[in-house]
Design a protein around this motif. Structure first.
Motif, PDB file in Angstrom:
ATOM      1  N   ARG A 293       0.855  -1.183   0.000  1.00 34.38           N
ATOM      2  CA  ARG A 293       0.000   0.000   0.000  1.00 34.38           C
ATOM      3  C   ARG A 293       0.894   1.238   0.000  1.00 34.38           C
ATOM      4  O   ARG A 293       1.544   1.566   0.992  1.00 34.38           O
ATOM      5  N   PHE A 294       0.941   1.935  -1.131  1.00 38.65           N
ATOM      6  CA  PHE A 294       1.784   3.117  -1.283  1.00 38.65           C
ATOM      7  C   PHE A 294       1.239   4.297  -0.484  1.00 38.65           C
ATOM      8  O   PHE A 294       1.998   5.059   0.120  1.00 38.65           O
ATOM      9  N   THR A 295      -0.074   4.457  -0.529  1.00 41.49           N
ATOM     10  CA  THR A 295      -0.761   5.504   0.226  1.00 41.49           C
ATOM     11  C   THR A 295      -2.061   4.900   0.741  1.00 41.49           C
ATOM     12  O   THR A 295      -2.444   3.796   0.317  1.00 41.49           O
ATOM     13  N   PRO A 296      -2.776   5.576   1.634  1.00 39.27           N
ATOM     14  CA  PRO A 296      -4.071   5.039   2.078  1.00 39.27           C
ATOM     15  C   PRO A 296      -5.045   4.781   0.929  1.00 39.27           C
ATOM     16  O   PRO A 296      -5.946   3.944   1.049  1.00 39.27           O
ATOM     17  N   ALA A 297      -4.845   5.474  -0.206  1.00 40.67           N
ATOM     18  CA  ALA A 297      -5.779   5.350  -1.322  1.00 40.67           C
ATOM     19  C   ALA A 297      -5.284   4.426  -2.435  1.00 40.67           C
ATOM     20  O   ALA A 297      -6.076   3.983  -3.271  1.00 40.67           O
ATOM     21  N   PHE A 298      -3.979   4.113  -2.461  1.00 40.29           N
ATOM     22  CA  PHE A 298      -3.408   3.387  -3.602  1.00 40.29           C
ATOM     23  C   PHE A 298      -2.691   2.125  -3.136  1.00 40.29           C
ATOM     24  O   PHE A 298      -1.816   2.180  -2.270  1.00 40.29           O
ATOM     25  N   GLU A 299      -3.054   0.995  -3.753  1.00 48.12           N
ATOM     26  CA  GLU A 299      -2.474  -0.293  -3.363  1.00 48.12           C
ATOM     27  C   GLU A 299      -2.192  -1.144  -4.590  1.00 48.12           C
ATOM     28  O   GLU A 299      -2.939  -1.110  -5.576  1.00 48.12           O
ATOM     29  N   LEU A 300      -1.126  -1.926  -4.516  1.00 53.46           N
ATOM     30  CA  LEU A 300      -0.783  -2.915  -5.537  1.00 53.46           C
ATOM     31  C   LEU A 300      -0.816  -4.293  -4.896  1.00 53.46           C
ATOM     32  O   LEU A 300      -0.298  -4.480  -3.784  1.00 53.46           O
ATOM     33  N   LEU A 322      -1.684  -9.518 -11.330  1.00 46.59           N
ATOM     34  CA  LEU A 322      -1.203  -8.265 -10.760  1.00 46.59           C
ATOM     35  C   LEU A 322      -2.327  -7.239 -10.871  1.00 46.59           C
ATOM     36  O   LEU A 322      -2.949  -7.114 -11.934  1.00 46.59           O
ATOM     37  N   GLY A 323      -2.594  -6.526  -9.776  1.00 43.02           N
ATOM     38  CA  GLY A 323      -3.680  -5.561  -9.796  1.00 43.02           C
ATOM     39  C   GLY A 323      -3.373  -4.322  -8.987  1.00 43.02           C
ATOM     40  O   GLY A 323      -2.579  -4.354  -8.041  1.00 43.02           O
ATOM     41  N   THR A 324      -3.986  -3.203  -9.368  1.00 49.46           N
ATOM     42  CA  THR A 324      -3.869  -1.959  -8.621  1.00 49.46           C
ATOM     43  C   THR A 324      -5.258  -1.395  -8.368  1.00 49.46           C
ATOM     44  O   THR A 324      -6.173  -1.551  -9.176  1.00 49.46           O
ATOM     45  N   ASP A 325      -5.407  -0.728  -7.219  1.00 52.31           N
ATOM     46  CA  ASP A 325      -6.669  -0.094  -6.845  1.00 52.31           C
ATOM     47  C   ASP A 325      -6.370   1.333  -6.387  1.00 52.31           C
ATOM     48  O   ASP A 325      -5.411   1.565  -5.649  1.00 52.31           O
ATOM     49  N   TYR A 326      -7.229   2.265  -6.811  1.00 47.92           N
ATOM     50  CA  TYR A 326      -7.101   3.638  -6.343  1.00 47.92           C
ATOM     51  C   TYR A 326      -8.461   4.128  -5.887  1.00 47.92           C
ATOM     52  O   TYR A 326      -9.436   4.118  -6.650  1.00 47.92           O
ATOM     53  N   SER A 327      -8.551   4.535  -4.629  1.00 47.09           N
ATOM     54  CA  SER A 327      -9.809   4.987  -4.050  1.00 47.09           C
ATOM     55  C   SER A 327      -9.980   6.485  -4.270  1.00 47.09           C
ATOM     56  O   SER A 327      -9.213   7.295  -3.745  1.00 47.09           O
ATOM     57  N   LEU A 328     -10.997   6.848  -5.045  1.00 42.01           N
ATOM     58  CA  LEU A 328     -11.326   8.250  -5.245  1.00 42.01           C
ATOM     59  C   LEU A 328     -11.979   8.840  -4.007  1.00 42.01           C
ATOM     60  O   LEU A 328     -11.901  10.037  -3.755  1.00 42.01           O
ATOM     61  N   SER A 329     -12.657   7.976  -3.248  1.00 40.15           N
ATOM     62  CA  SER A 329     -13.326   8.369  -2.013  1.00 40.15           C
ATOM     63  C   SER A 329     -13.495   7.110  -1.170  1.00 40.15           C
ATOM     64  O   SER A 329     -13.026   6.035  -1.549  1.00 40.15           O
ATOM     65  N   LYS A 330     -14.198   7.234  -0.050  1.00 35.90           N
ATOM     66  CA  LYS A 330     -14.440   6.076   0.797  1.00 35.90           C
ATOM     67  C   LYS A 330     -15.348   5.053   0.124  1.00 35.90           C
ATOM     68  O   LYS A 330     -15.371   3.886   0.527  1.00 35.90           O
ATOM     69  N   SER A 331     -16.087   5.466  -0.891  1.00 36.98           N
ATOM     70  CA  SER A 331     -17.059   4.564  -1.503  1.00 36.98           C
ATOM     71  C   SER A 331     -16.824   4.293  -2.984  1.00 36.98           C
ATOM     72  O   SER A 331     -17.538   3.487  -3.584  1.00 36.98           O
ATOM     73  N   MET A 367      -8.258  -6.120 -17.264  1.00 33.80           N
ATOM     74  CA  MET A 367      -9.544  -5.507 -16.960  1.00 33.80           C
ATOM     75  C   MET A 367      -9.332  -4.186 -16.229  1.00 33.80           C
ATOM     76  O   MET A 367      -8.479  -4.083 -15.349  1.00 33.80           O
ATOM     77  N   ILE A 368     -10.111  -3.173 -16.622  1.00 34.17           N
ATOM     78  CA  ILE A 368     -10.147  -1.905 -15.908  1.00 34.17           C
ATOM     79  C   ILE A 368     -11.606  -1.618 -15.554  1.00 34.17           C
ATOM     80  O   ILE A 368     -12.516  -1.982 -16.297  1.00 34.17           O
ATOM     81  N   GLY A 369     -11.836  -1.007 -14.385  1.00 33.84           N
ATOM     82  CA  GLY A 369     -13.218  -0.779 -14.005  1.00 33.84           C
ATOM     83  C   GLY A 369     -13.360   0.151 -12.826  1.00 33.84           C
ATOM     84  O   GLY A 369     -12.388   0.704 -12.308  1.00 33.84           O
ATOM     85  N   ILE A 370     -14.602   0.274 -12.385  1.00 38.90           N
ATOM     86  CA  ILE A 370     -14.959   1.152 -11.283  1.00 38.90           C
ATOM     87  C   ILE A 370     -15.924   0.426 -10.357  1.00 38.90           C
ATOM     88  O   ILE A 370     -16.781  -0.346 -10.810  1.00 38.90           O
ATOM     89  N   ARG A 371     -15.742   0.654  -9.075  1.00 38.10           N
ATOM     90  CA  ARG A 371     -16.603   0.032  -8.055  1.00 38.10           C
ATOM     91  C   ARG A 371     -17.145   1.119  -7.143  1.00 38.10           C
ATOM     92  O   ARG A 371     -16.396   1.944  -6.605  1.00 38.10           O
TER      93      ARG A 371
END
Length: 374
Positions: A293-300, A322-331, A367-371
């Motif tokens: 986890r690079f930052t609270p919002a970004f993880e690999l 291999l996957g990455t996630d970036y949180s734009l907000s809490k939801s 795959m790229i997407g939004i949750r």
């Protein structure tokens, strides 16, 4: 913050409530992405041919889209009653997810349970996500995602064992069980235990269609450990099958996840077999994972999932993801992920749940997407 299979389930308990004494909450998630895969198949059949590359909109890059209702009532003395109704749906066409009856969609396809909880633990009854599922997801760096994780590896063990994908009843282990009675103990210094029994309801038989499982977990000081035992009779029934009470689904799992200073490491071993016919169905699965986890919002996160057929050394499969996630907000979370699977013999391990691959064919998917949670 990243929400995989385990976290998506756990987060349903964190929604706002109407009042302190009694509450009913609506919650859910919507998860959609663009998937490219260089091979494909029309079904999970181990004889299904390769139909070529596919590019499509796909539900569930992290976890399937869900909606649900849950309620809690304070009974006093530290006790409360509760219920949960949760269904999966496909954002690409609006259809409900499959339940425990072959070929039949179900409104509350994942959870339809009621229970009580108090100082001595909790007891829930109904269709449930079983304790084994939590133990596996919580000890996987990829958290049981729908794209390349311990969950898709479990599904692939099942497809290799003959699971047709027409219901949620598995050949080996399980994710959901109908008619389940689950007891979960209080937390003792990070240690919890869960017991499950699901009566089969088959006339004239004590064991026809029954399920039982036991799970032991530890969570403290950055270390998570999970061990699971599952046993089933008459698994994956079809509308025309006859219940025999045959013990044909036995699954063992042991896994560990350690997190320190943003780094995460996981490993696991599991075996699934048909005790009545172990010479035809006996698979091992080994996994390993790494994340940062690079930052609270970004993880690999990354994972390796290896499956082998104990009865035929030519049948083996290794998946890398291999996957990455970036949180734009809490939801709201954006994600991008890529995976490769090397299938040998009759193995057809898939990368993305619900997108089959042909047996013995190497496959790459991205795959790229939004949750979005609500």
């Amino acid at each position: 913050m990243r929400t995989g299979f385990a976290a998506a389930i756990a987060l349903t308990t964190l929604s706002s409530t109407v009042c302190a004494q009694s509450s009913v909450t609506l919650y859910g998630t919507v998860d959609t992405g663009l998937l490219y895969q260089n091979t494909s198949a029309l079904s999970y059949n181990t004889a299904a041919p390769n139909t070529g590359h596919i590019f499509r909109l796909k539900d569930g890059g992290i976890y399937t889209s869900i909606f649900g209702f849950k309620g809690i009532e304070d009974l006093g003395g530290g006790w409360q009653s509760n219920f949960k109704l949760q269904g999966a749906f496909d954002t690409t066409n609006g259809k409900s997810g499959l339940g425990g009856t072959a070929g039949v969609a179900s409104l509350f396809s994942q959870v339809a349970q009621v229970g009580v909880a108090g100082p001595y633990g909790s007891l829930t009854v109904g269709r449930q996500i079983i304790p084994m599922t939590y133990a596996m997801a919580y000890t996987d760096v990829r958290q049981g995602d729908y794209f390349g994780s311990i969950f898709t590896a479990l599904v692939s063990m099942n497809t290799a064992a003959g699971w047709p994908g027409t219901s949620t009843n598995a050949q080996l282990g399980a994710v959901f069980d109908d008619n389940a009675i689950v007891y979960a103990s209080p937390n003792f210094g990070g240690v919890t235990a869960s017991l499950e029994f699901a009566p089969g309801g088959v006339a004239g038989q004590a064991q026809g269609g029954t399920r039982e499982s036991a799970v032991l977990q530890y969570d403290n000081y950055g270390l998570k450990l999970g061990a699971a035992y599952y046993n089933g009779h008459d698994t994956n029934p079809t509308p025309t099958s006859v219940a025999t009470g045959l013990n044909n689904n036995r699954f063992y799992y042991a896994g560990a996840l350690y997190t320190i200073n943003g780094f995460s490491f996981s490993t696991s071993f599991s075996n699934g077999r048909n005790p009545a016919h172990s010479k035809t169905t006996n698979f091992d699965m080994i996994s390993g994972g790494f994340g940062y986890r690079f930052t609270p919002a970004f993880e690999l996160t990354s994972g390796v999932y290896y499956i082998k057929d104990e009865n035929n050394s030519a049948n083996k499969s290794t998946e890398f993801v291999l996957g990455t996630d970036y949180s734009l907000s809490k939801s709201t979370t954006l994600y991008a992920q890529v995976g490769y699977v090397d299938n040998k013999g009759k193995m057809n391990q898939s990368i993305e749940y619900g997108q089959p691959v042909a047996p013995g064919v190497d496959t790459t998917a991205a795959m790229i997407g939004i949750r979005k949670r609500f």
